[in-house]
Each structure stands twice: as C-alpha cells, then as structure tokens.
Design an enzyme around this catalytic site. Structure first.
Site, PDB file in Angstrom:
ATOM      1  N   SER A  83       0.840  -1.190   0.000  1.00 28.14           N
ATOM      2  CA  SER A  83       0.000   0.000   0.000  1.00 28.14           C
ATOM      3  C   SER A  83       0.874   1.239   0.000  1.00 28.14           C
ATOM      4  O   SER A  83       1.980   1.240   0.568  1.00 28.14           O
ATOM      5  CB  SER A  83      -0.902   0.010   1.239  1.00 28.14           C
ATOM      6  OG  SER A  83      -1.545   1.255   1.387  1.00 28.14           O
ATOM      7  N   THR A  94       9.425  -1.726  -5.010  1.00 25.27           N
ATOM      8  CA  THR A  94       8.040  -1.376  -4.708  1.00 25.27           C
ATOM      9  C   THR A  94       7.500  -0.640  -5.927  1.00 25.27           C
ATOM     10  O   THR A  94       7.934   0.473  -6.233  1.00 25.27           O
ATOM     11  CB  THR A  94       7.938  -0.488  -3.459  1.00 25.27           C
ATOM     12  OG1 THR A  94       8.424  -1.209  -2.320  1.00 25.27           O
ATOM     13  CG2 THR A  94       6.497  -0.069  -3.219  1.00 25.27           C
ATOM     14  N   TYR A 105      -2.401  -0.555  10.174  1.00 25.46           N
ATOM     15  CA  TYR A 105      -2.366  -0.920   8.763  1.00 25.46           C
ATOM     16  C   TYR A 105      -1.111  -0.365   8.100  1.00 25.46           C
ATOM     17  O   TYR A 105      -0.401  -1.075   7.376  1.00 25.46           O
ATOM     18  CB  TYR A 105      -3.619  -0.399   8.064  1.00 25.46           C
ATOM     19  CG  TYR A 105      -3.727  -0.805   6.616  1.00 25.46           C
ATOM     20  CD1 TYR A 105      -4.208  -2.059   6.266  1.00 25.46           C
ATOM     21  CD2 TYR A 105      -3.349   0.063   5.597  1.00 25.46           C
ATOM     22  CE1 TYR A 105      -4.308  -2.445   4.939  1.00 25.46           C
ATOM     23  CE2 TYR A 105      -3.444  -0.311   4.262  1.00 25.46           C
ATOM     24  CZ  TYR A 105      -3.926  -1.568   3.942  1.00 25.46           C
ATOM     25  OH  TYR A 105      -4.017  -1.949   2.628  1.00 25.46           O
TER      26      TYR A 105
END
Length: 238
Positions: free
Chosen positions: A130, A228, A143
């Site tokens: 994310s 990433t 999270y």
C-alpha cells in the site's frame, strides 16, 4: 501459481486475470464457499485451499499441494490482508493491532517462506502492499505499520532469494473501491479529499489493477527484484 485472499475483491480479480492468461491457480482464503464460487467461474484448473494465512502449517500444505497437483509452484501472490476501519492508535485494542499485523505481515512472511521452500529457479513472489507503507495516515497506524513492514520484508527476501533467481516485489496500491478503500469511498468528504490528492483526479478501478501483477509474474520482469511498484494514480506525488 497461488493467490492468497482470493475469495473476493482484488484476489478474485487476479484469479480471473491469471486464469485468462492460462495459469493453473491455487486459491487461498478463509471461506471455502467463497473460493468454490471463484473456482467455478474460472476456465482452467484451480486448487481450493481454505485456511488461515497466519498458520505456518497451512501455508506449507498449500505449497506442497501445488507441487502435487500441478508439478511445481512458480508464482506466489501474497494478497491476503485485513482492512480495518479508521481507528486511532490510542483507541485501538491490542488484539485488533495484533490481528492486522499478523495477517498482513506475518501471513506474508509465512507464505513467502513456504513458497520459497518448493520453488525452483526463476520463481516469483509478489506482495500486495500500500502507498500507506511509505505515507502513513493518522487513524491507520496498524495498517500503515504492517504495510511498511511488508516492504522491508520484501527487500530482505529479494536479497536472500536472488541467488536462486527468485524475484520478490511489492505492488503498492493507492485508493481503490475495494477493501480498506471501500470504507473511504463511501464517505463523501474523505473520497473527495483523496481525489484532490491524486494526480489523475480519480479513484482506481478494477481495470487498473491486474497489469502490474501479470508483469511481475512474467519473464519480462526477471531483472526486477526488491522493488516497490506503485499503482496509485499519482497519489504519492503530493
């Protein structure tokens, strides 16, 4: 190949995309009923594996099952994750914190370890991350921390598995109308704030998702590891 969190949302979309590309798919989630529905919608072969990604023995059984059923395992997509409501760390119960970190981070570790144990040279491990791993938000501390940890884990695994030509990468997602994003998409004020913060001026949709995973699973990405790759419409630019 294996996709965790395959019973709904992004996991189901990925199962359909890889099935269309001709892959034999191992479907992993907690609900067997949901997985059976996904399997029935696919044209190719699928192995249904219902269980908890936080269980090391379960992950190992999935990896072995792929070898027994299909003769090997070449791609593992660690997509299972918990998407909590917006909650301050100060108000969060420790058990809620542990669940988020255990599913999102420990589950990824256990799956990657099980996959690497049976993969041959040139395998692929792809992890759903994310943009909040790099740009944490208040109210989403657990999270954000879990997704930041995922990126560090991926970089470590890439170094350890590189000599076997196994690549390990993160796909860092921005705001989509799935999982965590669904809660925010239904809040007009938050939804508009995200749109204003995104260079492309819109939320992501299903058509924006599968391409990056297909690329990372292919031979075209053989020299990409520890990376990433961000799919966020330019959210992280601002």
């Amino acid at each position: 190949m294996v996709i965790t969190g395959a019973g709904r949302g992004l996991g189901r979309l990925l199962a359909e995309a890889f099935d269309a590309a001709g892959a034999s798919v191992g479907l992993v989630a907690r609900s067997e009923d949901a997985l059976q529905k996904v399997a029935a919608s696919l044209d190719g072969e699928a192995l249904v594996c219902a269980g908890d990604v936080r269980d090391s023995a379960f992950n190992e059984s999935v990896a072995r099952g792929m070898v027994e059923r299909f003769g090997g395992l070449d791609v593992w997509i660690a997509n299972a994750g918990v998407s909590p409501e917006f909650t301050s760390v100060l108000d969060m119960e420790p058990d809620a914190w542990r669940e988020i970190v255990d599913v999102n981070l420990t589950g990824t570790f256990l799956g990657a370890r099980a996959a690497a144990a049976v993969m041959g040279e040139g395998g692929r491990i792809i992890v759903t991350g994310s943009v909040l791993g790099d740009r944490p938000l208040g109210g989403l501390g657990a999270y954000s921390a879990s997704k930041s940890g995922v990126q560090a884990l991926v970089q470590s695994l890439a170094q350890e598995l590189g000599p076997r030509a196994i690549t390990v990468n993160t796909v860092a997602l921005g705001w989509f109308d799935t999982g965590l994003g669904r809660h925010w998409h239904r809040d007009a004020e938050r939804e508009q704030g995200i749109v204003a913060h995104t260079a492309l001026g819109r939320w992501g949709n299903a058509a924006d998702l599968a391409g990056m995973y297909l690329y990372l699973a292919s031979g075209s990405s053989a020299y990409v590891t520890g990376a990433t790759l961000t799919v966020d419409g330019g959210y992280s630019l601002r």
